[in-house]
Design a protein around this motif. Structure first.
Motif, PDB file in Angstrom:
ATOM      1  N   VAL A   1       0.871  -1.175   0.000  1.00 18.55           N
ATOM      2  CA  VAL A   1       0.000   0.000   0.000  1.00 18.55           C
ATOM      3  C   VAL A   1       0.909   1.227   0.000  1.00 18.55           C
ATOM      4  N   ASN A   2       0.746   2.072  -1.010  1.00 17.43           N
ATOM      5  CA  ASN A   2       1.590   3.270  -1.147  1.00 17.43           C
ATOM      6  C   ASN A   2       3.079   2.933  -1.073  1.00 17.43           C
ATOM      7  N   GLY A   3       3.458   1.823  -1.698  1.00 16.42           N
ATOM      8  CA  GLY A   3       4.863   1.436  -1.765  1.00 16.42           C
ATOM      9  C   GLY A   3       5.408   0.729  -0.543  1.00 16.42           C
ATOM     10  N   ALA A   4       4.566   0.448   0.451  1.00 13.44           N
ATOM     11  CA  ALA A   4       5.027  -0.217   1.673  1.00 13.44           C
ATOM     12  C   ALA A   4       4.281  -1.536   1.868  1.00 13.44           C
ATOM     13  N   PHE A   5       5.046  -2.570   2.189  1.00 12.73           N
ATOM     14  CA  PHE A   5       4.454  -3.857   2.532  1.00 12.73           C
ATOM     15  C   PHE A   5       4.087  -3.788   4.016  1.00 12.73           C
ATOM     16  N   VAL A   6       2.822  -3.992   4.321  1.00 10.34           N
ATOM     17  CA  VAL A   6       2.346  -3.868   5.701  1.00 10.34           C
ATOM     18  C   VAL A   6       2.089  -5.261   6.272  1.00 10.34           C
ATOM     19  N   VAL A   7       2.669  -5.501   7.445  1.00 12.81           N
ATOM     20  CA  VAL A   7       2.453  -6.767   8.131  1.00 12.81           C
ATOM     21  C   VAL A   7       2.179  -6.466   9.607  1.00 12.81           C
ATOM     22  N   HIS A   8       1.214  -7.191  10.160  1.00 11.33           N
ATOM     23  CA  HIS A   8       0.865  -6.985  11.576  1.00 11.33           C
ATOM     24  C   HIS A   8       1.789  -7.818  12.460  1.00 11.33           C
ATOM     25  N   ASP A   9       2.248  -7.216  13.514  1.00 13.71           N
ATOM     26  CA  ASP A   9       3.109  -7.859  14.498  1.00 13.71           C
ATOM     27  C   ASP A   9       2.270  -8.092  15.756  1.00 13.71           C
ATOM     28  N   ASP A  10       1.913  -9.354  15.999  1.00 14.97           N
ATOM     29  CA  ASP A  10       1.080  -9.692  17.156  1.00 14.97           C
ATOM     30  C   ASP A  10       1.796  -9.452  18.480  1.00 14.97           C
ATOM     31  N   ILE A  11       3.093  -9.642  18.511  1.00 18.22           N
ATOM     32  CA  ILE A  11       3.858  -9.476  19.755  1.00 18.22           C
ATOM     33  C   ILE A  11       3.894  -8.009  20.175  1.00 18.22           C
ATOM     34  N   LEU A  12       4.204  -7.117  19.222  1.00 17.59           N
ATOM     35  CA  LEU A  12       4.281  -5.686  19.536  1.00 17.59           C
ATOM     36  C   LEU A  12       2.957  -4.970  19.327  1.00 17.59           C
ATOM     37  N   ASN A  13       1.978  -5.693  18.799  1.00 22.28           N
ATOM     38  CA  ASN A  13       0.657  -5.142  18.486  1.00 22.28           C
ATOM     39  C   ASN A  13       0.776  -3.853  17.657  1.00 22.28           C
ATOM     40  N   LYS A  14       1.510  -3.994  16.531  1.00 27.04           N
ATOM     41  CA  LYS A  14       1.690  -2.858  15.632  1.00 27.04           C
ATOM     42  C   LYS A  14       1.748  -3.358  14.200  1.00 27.04           C
ATOM     43  N   ASP A  15       1.484  -2.463  13.286  1.00 29.34           N
ATOM     44  CA  ASP A  15       1.632  -2.755  11.867  1.00 29.34           C
ATOM     45  C   ASP A  15       2.956  -2.169  11.396  1.00 29.34           C
ATOM     46  N   TRP A  16       3.788  -3.017  10.808  1.00 33.70           N
ATOM     47  CA  TRP A  16       5.043  -2.574  10.220  1.00 33.70           C
ATOM     48  C   TRP A  16       4.794  -2.146   8.780  1.00 33.70           C
ATOM     49  N   SER A  17       5.349  -1.010   8.377  1.00 32.56           N
ATOM     50  CA  SER A  17       5.371  -0.581   6.972  1.00 32.56           C
ATOM     51  C   SER A  17       6.802  -0.794   6.502  1.00 32.56           C
ATOM     52  N   LEU A  18       6.955  -1.705   5.542  1.00 29.61           N
ATOM     53  CA  LEU A  18       8.281  -2.204   5.202  1.00 29.61           C
ATOM     54  C   LEU A  18       8.607  -2.141   3.716  1.00 29.61           C
ATOM     55  N   LYS A  19       9.913  -2.173   3.431  1.00 27.14           N
ATOM     56  CA  LYS A  19      10.415  -2.258   2.060  1.00 27.14           C
ATOM     57  C   LYS A  19      11.308  -3.487   1.974  1.00 27.14           C
ATOM     58  N   LEU A  20      11.094  -4.294   0.936  1.00 24.19           N
ATOM     59  CA  LEU A  20      11.881  -5.515   0.745  1.00 24.19           C
ATOM     60  C   LEU A  20      13.334  -5.181   0.445  1.00 24.19           C
ATOM     61  N   VAL A  21      14.244  -5.848   1.166  1.00 22.80           N
ATOM     62  CA  VAL A  21      15.676  -5.711   0.925  1.00 22.80           C
ATOM     63  C   VAL A  21      16.159  -6.895   0.100  1.00 22.80           C
ATOM     64  N   ARG A  22      15.865  -8.127   0.581  1.00 22.59           N
ATOM     65  CA  ARG A  22      16.247  -9.332  -0.169  1.00 22.59           C
ATOM     66  C   ARG A  22      15.525 -10.569   0.351  1.00 22.59           C
ATOM     67  N   VAL A  23      15.371 -11.537  -0.536  1.00 12.04           N
ATOM     68  CA  VAL A  23      14.800 -12.839  -0.191  1.00 12.04           C
ATOM     69  C   VAL A  23      15.966 -13.794   0.025  1.00 12.04           C
ATOM     70  N   HIS A  24      15.920 -14.583   1.089  1.00 11.73           N
ATOM     71  CA  HIS A  24      16.970 -15.577   1.376  1.00 11.73           C
ATOM     72  C   HIS A  24      16.714 -16.809   0.516  1.00 11.73           C
ATOM     73  N   LYS A  25      16.922 -16.691  -0.749  1.00 11.73           N
ATOM     74  CA  LYS A  25      16.550 -17.773  -1.667  1.00 11.73           C
ATOM     75  C   LYS A  25      17.426 -19.018  -1.541  1.00 11.73           C
TER      76      LYS A  25
END
Length: 119
Positions: free
Chosen positions: A23-47
């Protein structure tokens, strides 16, 4: 050769999922432990560390590194992406879990690729 093909396919599947659900260039994922939504940018996949879970259906997971795009935050977040491949070779990301925040793991995996709590 098969492993390189799998690595390429899985990396593309994660990148596609991130792009399509951002959303608006940010990958959003909910963190149940911290009870927050992270707005993130992909750096790399551990392929190179794709873990095989099953054959029928073909399921696997791998980690990916992200950095926070929220102003004032410099956090690095490691997410685990679980995916299933259908008969046509198309991957669907089934689950995304926060594995590490700033290098601190929340869980680990045993020799059967099962998630287990830290001691």
């Amino acid at each position: 050769e098969w492993k390189k093909h799998l690595q390429k396919e899985f990396k593309q599947a994660v990148e596609k999922h991130v792009k399509e659900t951002s959303v608006n260039g940010a990958f959003v994922v909910h963190d149940d432990i911290l009870n927050k939504d992270w707005s993130l940018k992909l750096v790399r996949v551990h392929k190179k560390n794709i873990a095989h879970l099953s054959d029928k259906p073909f399921r696997c997971f791998a980690c990916a590194d992200f950095k926070s795009v929220t102003k004032g935050e410099k956090d690095m977040v490691d997410l685990d992406f679980y995916a299933t491949r259908n008969d046509k070779g198309v991957y669907t990301v089934d689950k995304v879990i926060v594995h590490k925040v700033n290098g601190q793991p929340r869980y680990t995996y045993n020799e059967k690729n099962e998630m287990v709590p830290l001691n």
